[in-house]
Write a protein that holds these residues in place. Structure first.
Motif, PDB file in Angstrom:
ATOM      1  N   TRP A 119      -0.102   0.304  -4.638  1.00 18.98           N
ATOM      2  CA  TRP A 119       0.643   0.324  -3.371  1.00 18.98           C
ATOM      3  C   TRP A 119       0.548   1.723  -2.773  1.00 18.98           C
ATOM      4  O   TRP A 119       0.057   2.659  -3.402  1.00 18.98           O
ATOM      5  CB  TRP A 119       2.096  -0.088  -3.591  1.00 18.98           C
ATOM      6  N   LEU A 120       1.010   1.846  -1.528  1.00 20.09           N
ATOM      7  CA  LEU A 120       0.947   3.115  -0.815  1.00 20.09           C
ATOM      8  C   LEU A 120       2.239   3.896  -1.011  1.00 20.09           C
ATOM      9  O   LEU A 120       3.335   3.339  -0.914  1.00 20.09           O
ATOM     10  CB  LEU A 120       0.688   2.879   0.673  1.00 20.09           C
ATOM     11  N   LYS A 121       2.098   5.189  -1.274  1.00 18.89           N
ATOM     12  CA  LYS A 121       3.240   6.078  -1.465  1.00 18.89           C
ATOM     13  C   LYS A 121       3.174   7.200  -0.426  1.00 18.89           C
ATOM     14  O   LYS A 121       2.119   7.801  -0.232  1.00 18.89           O
ATOM     15  CB  LYS A 121       3.202   6.676  -2.882  1.00 18.89           C
ATOM     16  N   PRO A 122       4.289   7.469   0.257  1.00 19.51           N
ATOM     17  CA  PRO A 122       4.277   8.552   1.248  1.00 19.51           C
ATOM     18  C   PRO A 122       4.246   9.915   0.568  1.00 19.51           C
ATOM     19  O   PRO A 122       4.764  10.099  -0.535  1.00 19.51           O
ATOM     20  CB  PRO A 122       5.595   8.342   1.997  1.00 19.51           C
ATOM     21  N   GLY A 123       3.622  10.867   1.263  1.00 16.10           N
ATOM     22  CA  GLY A 123       3.585  12.234   0.737  1.00 16.10           C
ATOM     23  C   GLY A 123       2.745  13.141   1.609  1.00 16.10           C
ATOM     24  O   GLY A 123       1.667  12.747   2.070  1.00 16.10           O
ATOM     25  N   ALA A 124       3.270  14.335   1.890  1.00 17.26           N
ATOM     26  CA  ALA A 124       2.549  15.343   2.682  1.00 17.26           C
ATOM     27  C   ALA A 124       2.112  14.811   4.034  1.00 17.26           C
ATOM     28  O   ALA A 124       0.999  15.071   4.501  1.00 17.26           O
ATOM     29  CB  ALA A 124       1.337  15.847   1.894  1.00 17.26           C
ATOM     30  N   TRP A 142      -0.504   7.830   0.125  1.00 15.32           N
ATOM     31  CA  TRP A 142      -1.464   7.934  -0.960  1.00 15.32           C
ATOM     32  C   TRP A 142      -1.397   6.682  -1.828  1.00 15.32           C
ATOM     33  O   TRP A 142      -0.373   6.006  -1.887  1.00 15.32           O
ATOM     34  CB  TRP A 142      -1.162   9.154  -1.827  1.00 15.32           C
ATOM     35  N   CYS A 143      -2.502   6.394  -2.487  1.00 10.44           N
ATOM     36  CA  CYS A 143      -2.522   5.254  -3.397  1.00 10.44           C
ATOM     37  C   CYS A 143      -1.706   5.583  -4.633  1.00 10.44           C
ATOM     38  O   CYS A 143      -1.757   6.703  -5.160  1.00 10.44           O
ATOM     39  CB  CYS A 143      -3.955   4.908  -3.786  1.00 10.44           C
ATOM     40  N   SER A 144      -0.995   4.599  -5.129  1.00 13.56           N
ATOM     41  CA  SER A 144      -0.177   4.800  -6.330  1.00 13.56           C
ATOM     42  C   SER A 144      -1.028   5.087  -7.561  1.00 13.56           C
ATOM     43  O   SER A 144      -0.506   5.550  -8.575  1.00 13.56           O
ATOM     44  CB  SER A 144       0.691   3.567  -6.594  1.00 13.56           C
ATOM     45  N   CYS A 145      -2.344   4.862  -7.488  1.00 12.03           N
ATOM     46  CA  CYS A 145      -3.211   5.167  -8.634  1.00 12.03           C
ATOM     47  C   CYS A 145      -3.351   6.671  -8.833  1.00 12.03           C
ATOM     48  O   CYS A 145      -3.773   7.120  -9.903  1.00 12.03           O
ATOM     49  CB  CYS A 145      -4.583   4.533  -8.465  1.00 12.03           C
TER      50      CYS A 145
END
Length: 223
Positions: free
Chosen positions: A44-49, A53-56
């Motif tokens: 899944w997609l994770k917010p950041g900066a 980003w991909c959770s991988c």
């Protein structure tokens, strides 16, 4: 639980249903309970900066938020609604992925060729199964299991070399992303032809491969 649809013109007679946003859990349960398809949660997609980003965790992920999260994903797949609820309860943002080679195979072509073939098949009233469109500008045509194995011989029988056409087939040991899976910042997978009772019986690959191969050969974007 089917998506609310509002049709908008796309190409010739083809209309793409505009769909309301649904949660991955809702769609995973619907696929399992209404279609008896196996489903499994991916990344899944994770917010950041300021981005996602991909959770991988891979900075160079080729399909951010839209690929298996574990190597043994096939063992996790379930066609049970309660099983899907348990899986997505632990990972509510996970993408919805569908194993191929079990309930269906998938013929995968460029979007431009797919819409051309779809318009022709609808004019000729060729029976169709569900059809999806990915943010990577690919169209996915769902056919009976075994279609992927038959595809190369069918293409050769039509007079083309399989390597000359941008036509891929997903069968045993494969998977495809399903709505509402989002792929990075490119957008979400969407249904062009939603799974309904009317297309519960999937077409044999022979019925759709000829127009798909022809459209791929005529595709102006073909290298």
């Amino acid at each position: 639980m089917l998506c609310v649809e509002e049709s908008i013109g796309v190409e010739d007679a083809v209309k793409v249903p505009r769909q309301r946003t649904q949660l991955p859990l809702e769609c995973a349960v619907m696929y399992a309970e209404e279609r008896h398809w196996e489903v499994f949660p991916g990344t899944w997609l994770k917010p950041g900066a300021g981005t996602e980003w991909c959770s991988c965790g891979a900075s160079d992920c080729r399909a951010p938020g839209a690929h298996p999260a574990r190597e043994d994903w096939a063992a996790e797949a379930t066609s049970s609604g309660s099983g899907a609820r348990r899986l997505w309860a632990r990972r509510p943002k996970a993408s919805v992925l569908l194993p191929t080679g079990r309930s269906f195979d998938v013929l995968d072509v460029p979007e431009s060729a797919g819409f051309l073939a779809l318009a022709r098949m609808e004019r000729r009233q060729v029976p169709l199964g569900p059809v999806a469109c990915t943010p990577g500008r690919r169209m996915l045509f769902f056919v009976l299991p075994g279609g992927a194995a038959k595809a190369p011989a069918l293409v050769r029988a039509l007079g083309w070399s399989p390597s000359a056409l941008d036509l891929a087939a997903h069968g045993e040991h494969g998977w495809v992303p399903a709505p509402p899976t989002r792929v990075g910042g490119a957008g979400a997978v969407q249904w062009v032809r939603h799974p309904t009772r009317a297309n519960r019986w999937l077409p044999d690959p022979e019925e759709v491969l000829s127009p798909l191969a022809y459209a791929c050969a005529q595709d102006p974007t073909r290298p």
